[in-house]
Motif scaffolding. Structure first.
Motif, PDB file in Angstrom:
ATOM      1  N   VAL A 112      -6.158   1.303  -0.505  1.00  0.00           N
ATOM      2  CA  VAL A 112      -5.634   1.988   0.683  1.00  0.00           C
ATOM      3  C   VAL A 112      -4.406   2.818   0.301  1.00  0.00           C
ATOM      4  O   VAL A 112      -4.233   3.954   0.763  1.00  0.00           O
ATOM      5  CB  VAL A 112      -5.297   0.970   1.804  1.00  0.00           C
ATOM      6  CG1 VAL A 112      -4.523   1.641   2.933  1.00  0.00           C
ATOM      7  CG2 VAL A 112      -6.576   0.352   2.347  1.00  0.00           C
ATOM      8  N   GLY A 113      -3.562   2.262  -0.576  1.00  0.00           N
ATOM      9  CA  GLY A 113      -2.378   2.997  -1.030  1.00  0.00           C
ATOM     10  C   GLY A 113      -2.757   4.286  -1.748  1.00  0.00           C
ATOM     11  O   GLY A 113      -2.177   5.343  -1.512  1.00  0.00           O
ATOM     12  N   LYS A 114      -3.769   4.202  -2.606  1.00  0.00           N
ATOM     13  CA  LYS A 114      -4.248   5.398  -3.313  1.00  0.00           C
ATOM     14  C   LYS A 114      -4.723   6.434  -2.302  1.00  0.00           C
ATOM     15  O   LYS A 114      -4.432   7.627  -2.418  1.00  0.00           O
ATOM     16  CB  LYS A 114      -5.418   5.024  -4.242  1.00  0.00           C
ATOM     17  CG  LYS A 114      -4.996   4.289  -5.488  1.00  0.00           C
ATOM     18  CD  LYS A 114      -4.440   5.277  -6.482  1.00  0.00           C
ATOM     19  CE  LYS A 114      -3.873   4.600  -7.695  1.00  0.00           C
ATOM     20  NZ  LYS A 114      -3.121   5.530  -8.535  1.00  0.00           N
ATOM     21  N   TRP A 115      -5.486   5.976  -1.315  1.00  0.00           N
ATOM     22  CA  TRP A 115      -6.056   6.884  -0.309  1.00  0.00           C
ATOM     23  C   TRP A 115      -4.935   7.549   0.491  1.00  0.00           C
ATOM     24  O   TRP A 115      -4.963   8.763   0.716  1.00  0.00           O
ATOM     25  CB  TRP A 115      -7.005   6.093   0.607  1.00  0.00           C
ATOM     26  CG  TRP A 115      -7.763   6.943   1.566  1.00  0.00           C
ATOM     27  CD1 TRP A 115      -8.885   7.682   1.295  1.00  0.00           C
ATOM     28  CD2 TRP A 115      -7.463   7.162   2.948  1.00  0.00           C
ATOM     29  NE1 TRP A 115      -9.290   8.341   2.434  1.00  0.00           N
ATOM     30  CE2 TRP A 115      -8.439   8.038   3.459  1.00  0.00           C
ATOM     31  CE3 TRP A 115      -6.471   6.695   3.807  1.00  0.00           C
ATOM     32  CZ2 TRP A 115      -8.456   8.467   4.788  1.00  0.00           C
ATOM     33  CZ3 TRP A 115      -6.476   7.121   5.126  1.00  0.00           C
ATOM     34  CH2 TRP A 115      -7.453   7.996   5.604  1.00  0.00           C
ATOM     35  N   LEU A 116      -3.965   6.742   0.896  1.00  0.00           N
ATOM     36  CA  LEU A 116      -2.852   7.306   1.682  1.00  0.00           C
ATOM     37  C   LEU A 116      -2.063   8.335   0.859  1.00  0.00           C
ATOM     38  O   LEU A 116      -1.664   9.380   1.374  1.00  0.00           O
ATOM     39  CB  LEU A 116      -1.906   6.192   2.146  1.00  0.00           C
ATOM     40  CG  LEU A 116      -2.445   5.281   3.255  1.00  0.00           C
ATOM     41  CD1 LEU A 116      -1.463   4.130   3.520  1.00  0.00           C
ATOM     42  CD2 LEU A 116      -2.672   6.073   4.544  1.00  0.00           C
ATOM     43  N   GLY A 117      -1.856   8.037  -0.416  1.00  0.00           N
ATOM     44  CA  GLY A 117      -1.124   8.966  -1.281  1.00  0.00           C
ATOM     45  C   GLY A 117      -1.859  10.289  -1.419  1.00  0.00           C
ATOM     46  O   GLY A 117      -1.260  11.368  -1.375  1.00  0.00           O
ATOM     47  N   LEU A 118      -3.186  10.208  -1.567  1.00  0.00           N
ATOM     48  CA  LEU A 118      -3.993  11.426  -1.697  1.00  0.00           C
ATOM     49  C   LEU A 118      -4.028  12.191  -0.372  1.00  0.00           C
ATOM     50  O   LEU A 118      -3.950  13.421  -0.346  1.00  0.00           O
ATOM     51  CB  LEU A 118      -5.413  11.058  -2.146  1.00  0.00           C
ATOM     52  CG  LEU A 118      -5.500  10.513  -3.579  1.00  0.00           C
ATOM     53  CD1 LEU A 118      -6.810   9.775  -3.802  1.00  0.00           C
ATOM     54  CD2 LEU A 118      -5.360  11.654  -4.596  1.00  0.00           C
ATOM     55  N   LEU A 119      -4.126  11.445   0.720  1.00  0.00           N
ATOM     56  CA  LEU A 119      -4.115  12.075   2.049  1.00  0.00           C
ATOM     57  C   LEU A 119      -2.797  12.837   2.250  1.00  0.00           C
ATOM     58  O   LEU A 119      -2.789  13.990   2.710  1.00  0.00           O
ATOM     59  CB  LEU A 119      -4.284  11.001   3.134  1.00  0.00           C
ATOM     60  CG  LEU A 119      -4.182  11.475   4.582  1.00  0.00           C
ATOM     61  CD1 LEU A 119      -5.379  12.362   4.920  1.00  0.00           C
ATOM     62  CD2 LEU A 119      -4.140  10.291   5.547  1.00  0.00           C
ATOM     63  N   ALA A 139       0.847  -1.201   0.000  1.00  0.00           N
ATOM     64  CA  ALA A 139       0.000   0.000   0.000  1.00  0.00           C
ATOM     65  C   ALA A 139       0.880   1.248   0.000  1.00  0.00           C
ATOM     66  O   ALA A 139       0.567   2.240  -0.664  1.00  0.00           O
ATOM     67  CB  ALA A 139      -0.925  -0.001   1.212  1.00  0.00           C
ATOM     68  N   LEU A 140       1.987   1.185   0.712  1.00  0.00           N
ATOM     69  CA  LEU A 140       2.883   2.349   0.767  1.00  0.00           C
ATOM     70  C   LEU A 140       3.558   2.581  -0.590  1.00  0.00           C
ATOM     71  O   LEU A 140       3.836   3.712  -0.967  1.00  0.00           O
ATOM     72  CB  LEU A 140       3.931   2.173   1.868  1.00  0.00           C
ATOM     73  CG  LEU A 140       3.370   2.143   3.300  1.00  0.00           C
ATOM     74  CD1 LEU A 140       4.483   1.959   4.323  1.00  0.00           C
ATOM     75  CD2 LEU A 140       2.593   3.427   3.603  1.00  0.00           C
ATOM     76  N   THR A 141       3.813   1.496  -1.306  1.00  0.00           N
ATOM     77  CA  THR A 141       4.373   1.629  -2.657  1.00  0.00           C
ATOM     78  C   THR A 141       3.390   2.386  -3.551  1.00  0.00           C
ATOM     79  O   THR A 141       3.770   3.289  -4.292  1.00  0.00           O
ATOM     80  CB  THR A 141       4.622   0.221  -3.262  1.00  0.00           C
ATOM     81  OG1 THR A 141       5.390  -0.525  -2.336  1.00  0.00           O
ATOM     82  CG2 THR A 141       5.333   0.304  -4.577  1.00  0.00           C
ATOM     83  N   VAL A 142       2.111   1.996  -3.458  1.00  0.00           N
ATOM     84  CA  VAL A 142       1.077   2.653  -4.267  1.00  0.00           C
ATOM     85  C   VAL A 142       0.924   4.111  -3.830  1.00  0.00           C
ATOM     86  O   VAL A 142       0.770   5.007  -4.664  1.00  0.00           O
ATOM     87  CB  VAL A 142      -0.265   1.890  -4.152  1.00  0.00           C
ATOM     88  CG1 VAL A 142      -1.365   2.608  -4.918  1.00  0.00           C
ATOM     89  CG2 VAL A 142      -0.111   0.468  -4.654  1.00  0.00           C
ATOM     90  N   ALA A 143       0.987   4.352  -2.506  1.00  0.00           N
ATOM     91  CA  ALA A 143       0.859   5.718  -1.980  1.00  0.00           C
ATOM     92  C   ALA A 143       1.992   6.591  -2.516  1.00  0.00           C
ATOM     93  O   ALA A 143       1.770   7.721  -2.969  1.00  0.00           O
ATOM     94  CB  ALA A 143       0.887   5.691  -0.452  1.00  0.00           C
ATOM     95  N   ARG A 144       3.198   6.057  -2.502  1.00  0.00           N
ATOM     96  CA  ARG A 144       4.353   6.815  -2.992  1.00  0.00           C
ATOM     97  C   ARG A 144       4.185   7.131  -4.478  1.00  0.00           C
ATOM     98  O   ARG A 144       4.471   8.237  -4.947  1.00  0.00           O
ATOM     99  CB  ARG A 144       5.621   5.979  -2.761  1.00  0.00           C
ATOM    100  CG  ARG A 144       6.913   6.747  -2.925  1.00  0.00           C
ATOM    101  CD  ARG A 144       8.087   5.799  -3.096  1.00  0.00           C
ATOM    102  NE  ARG A 144       7.948   5.010  -4.295  1.00  0.00           N
ATOM    103  CZ  ARG A 144       8.180   3.700  -4.373  1.00  0.00           C
ATOM    104  NH1 ARG A 144       8.577   3.030  -3.326  1.00  0.00           N
ATOM    105  NH2 ARG A 144       8.032   3.059  -5.514  1.00  0.00           N
ATOM    106  N   LEU A 145       3.675   6.150  -5.198  1.00  0.00           N
ATOM    107  CA  LEU A 145       3.476   6.314  -6.638  1.00  0.00           C
ATOM    108  C   LEU A 145       2.430   7.405  -6.919  1.00  0.00           C
ATOM    109  O   LEU A 145       2.605   8.229  -7.825  1.00  0.00           O
ATOM    110  CB  LEU A 145       2.997   4.978  -7.202  1.00  0.00           C
ATOM    111  CG  LEU A 145       3.141   4.731  -8.680  1.00  0.00           C
ATOM    112  CD1 LEU A 145       4.598   4.727  -9.085  1.00  0.00           C
ATOM    113  CD2 LEU A 145       2.497   3.400  -9.042  1.00  0.00           C
ATOM    114  N   GLN A 146       1.364   7.405  -6.125  1.00  0.00           N
ATOM    115  CA  GLN A 146       0.301   8.403  -6.290  1.00  0.00           C
ATOM    116  C   GLN A 146       0.850   9.812  -6.035  1.00  0.00           C
ATOM    117  O   GLN A 146       0.593  10.747  -6.793  1.00  0.00           O
ATOM    118  CB  GLN A 146      -0.841   8.085  -5.315  1.00  0.00           C
ATOM    119  CG  GLN A 146      -1.977   9.082  -5.323  1.00  0.00           C
ATOM    120  CD  GLN A 146      -2.746   9.070  -6.632  1.00  0.00           C
ATOM    121  OE1 GLN A 146      -2.944   8.028  -7.232  1.00  0.00           O
ATOM    122  NE2 GLN A 146      -3.146  10.245  -7.103  1.00  0.00           N
TER     123      GLN A 146
END
Lengths: 283, 302
Positions: free
Chosen positions: A109-116, A3-10
């Motif tokens: 969740v990763g997308k949400w964390l990245g946007l947050l 999820a953190l990988t996706v967040a970083r990417l976002q």
């Protein structure tokens, strides 16, 4: 945790696509103009203004500026979140990514964390700089600056989560338009509720309460307004009578803790529905 | 389960509303095979791939990939996939896309650098590794997608129309890459409607139509020898029955068509026709291509 990988990417996408750059440049322009405006407050009248008068005018002006800020923040969040999943599904990016050992839960969740993270990185410095500059030029500092940040960020997170949920099923523009309309409806619902409260009309009060519960953006905005008001202004507005309740730029009290808890539950529930919706999405 | 087949499906079906995208797919692909999955557009090829990779749930049926149920995380770690709709983050560089997929695939971080450079070299993008994907042509993006599918030396590589955006040189390169994978013992599942491509690289082939496998086997089994056309007159219909030992017979006007005949036996066939009283005017031996077989299976005129 992928999820953190996706967040970083976002976050990286929004940086590389220059969303931050545009926001930063426009915010610098707006803060410069408003700070100049604040600096003119003590010279509004020929006779010198008292500290209470300056605080009253500065707080009202600050509330208007911050209303615009909350609008920009909420809609940057909506426009970033609305295509966050749908655009990747449409283009086919998700085919290659989700054929990897990453769960849909981690992806959403990763997308949400990245946007947050995007909202926090923009909102905290921008609002803090605005409040510090107001303090420097007119000597007015709002009574609850941290609460203000929490409320205004909460408002953005509410629309962000709703937009992300819509993004699991609809094209980006659908999420954007829906977010905009619902945000406007909730704002008007808050005004209607205020009028009901002021004139003791149960139906209108219930409409206001229902809209605050269904989409808690205006409820949180009232918390943000309350955080910016000096005690003298609240006392004066109370003395003015019940019609003040209908003013969307006035709040006599902070939202009760139970309402804040409801907002947290609302966000968590919408995120859960977004995950559930995307887990059932056919790619 | 090292000995489990690379892919095994049992009556796998997928319906989208009233559309039957896949109607009971049953097949087994042994480890190490280069397997061609052929079919016309809309036959259900891409649907089958999406089901196998857990991107879409089946309506019914059962499947295993590398011995594990579909969607199993450990199995997915050992699968590389190039989608038909290949698209990667346009704002990332090619190296960053590969690094992202190293991370998603759970490849040991110490090996990333080597994996990324190897993948770039194999697909011929070494000099463009630092370029943003958004500046790449379609063909380069497809090469990058192939590189992504090769990361971490997967046990199974699924390629869905891997040459759709490539020029003849690119197509040749992809064939070489597939052959190299085969030599390394990697199972390759090649989804394609380019019959020549499949014929050149695949050990085994399944032909799918309307969501069902209509033929499956090695190329030899599928093509079953050559075809010979003989223009012959004065041969009694009853007499032709004696020729059935050479292959499957068909009469086409003056032409007698014998399918599945061993080409070494053509002189013997002609001698037999003459012995039976037939007068031979022409003999046309023909190697049946996969395309002939494909069109015949799908009921199309050749």
């Amino acid at each position: 945790m992928l999820a953190l990988t996706v967040a970083r990417l976002q976050l990286q996408e929004l940086l590389r696509r220059r969303l931050f750059l545009v926001l930063l440049l426009l915010t610098i322009v707006v803060i410069s103009l408003t700070t100049w405006g604040f600096s003119r407050i003590p010279t509004l009248d020929d006779t010198p203004m008292s500290a209470v008068e300056i605080a009253a005018v500065a707080s009202q002006f600050l509330i208007l500026v911050m209303f615009m800020f909350s609008f920009v923040l909420a809609f940057s969040a909506v426009f970033a979140a609305s295509p966050a999943i749908s655009a990747e599904v449409e283009s086919g990016i998700t085919l290659a990514m989700l054929a990897r050992p990453i769960t849909r839960l981690e992806y959403v969740v990763g997308k949400w964390l990245g946007l947050l993270a995007t909202v926090l990185i923009y909102a905290i410095p921008a609002a803090s700089v605005q409040m510090i500059l107001v303090q420097l030029v007119v000597g007015y500092s709002p009574p609850h600056p941290l609460e203000f940040l929490a409320f205004v960020i909460g408002e953005a997170v509410v629309v962000l989560t709703l937009s992300l949920l819509l993004s699991t099923r609809f094209a980006g523009m659908v999420g954007g338009v829906t977010g905009l309309i619902l945000w406007g409806l909730a704002w008007m619902g808050g005004i209607v509720g205020g009028i009901g409260l002021g004139f003791g009309n149960a139906t209108l009060t219930h409409v206001g309460t229902a809209s605050k519960l269904l989409l808690p953006t205006d409820g949180l905005w009232r918390g943000a307004v309350w955080s910016l008001e000096p005690a003298s202004l609240i006392a004066a507005a109370r003395a003015a009578g019940r019609t003040a309740a209908a003013n969307p730029f006035f709040a006599p009290d902070p939202p009760p803790p139970a309402y804040v808890a409801w907002c947290v539950i609302w966000i968590a529930a919408m995120l859960a529905v977004a995950i559930w919706s995307f887990m059932r999405k056919e790619l | 389960m090292i000995d489990a087949p690379a892919i095994r499906t049992q009556e796998l079906t997928k319906r989208y509303g009233s559309i039957n995208a896949l109607a009971g797919l049953t097949m087994t692909i042994p480890r190490g095979d280069i397997f061609g999955f052929l079919g016309p557009n809309g036959a259900g090829k891409t649907t089958a791939v999406k089901l196998l990779l857990g991107l879409t749930p089946p309506t019914s049926g059962d499947a295993e990939v590398l011995g594990a149920p579909i969607g199993d995380r450990d199995a997915l770690r050992r699968v590389g996939y190039l989608p038909e709709l290949f698209r990667y983050q346009l704002w990332l560089t090619a190296r960053e896309v590969l690094a992202l997929h190293c991370e998603l695939a759970g490849i040991d971080r110490a090996a990333w650098q080597r994996e990324i450079e190897d993948a770039l070299a194999i697909v011929g993008l070494s000099d463009r590794g630092s370029g943003r994907v958004g500046t790449f042509s379609k063909g380069m993006q497809q090469r990058l997608g192939l590189g992504v599918a090769l990361l971490g030396a997967p046990d199974l590589v699924v390629l869905d129309e891997p040459t759709s955006a490539l020029d003849p040189v690119g197509r040749h390169d992809v064939r070489e890459i597939i052959r190299a994978l085969g030599e390394r013992g990697t199972t390759v599942f090649l989804n394609s409607h380019l019959l020549g491509e499949v014929e050149q690289v695949c050990d085994r082939v399944a032909i799918v139509d309307h969501g069902k496998v209509v033929a499956e086997g090695t190329l030899d089994q599928l093509l079953g020898g050559d075809t010979v056309r003989v223009r012959v007159v004065d041969l009694e219909r009853e007499a032709t029955n004696g020729l059935s030992r050479f292959g499957q017979l068909d009469q086409d006007g003056d032409w007698l068509v014998i399918r599945g005949i061993d080409s070494e036996r053509v002189p013997e066939l002609v001698a037999e026709i003459v012995r039976l009283g037939g007068r031979v005017y022409a003999v046309e031996p023909r190697h049946e291509s996969l395309e002939d077989r494909f069109l015949r299976l799908l009921g199309q005129p050749n």
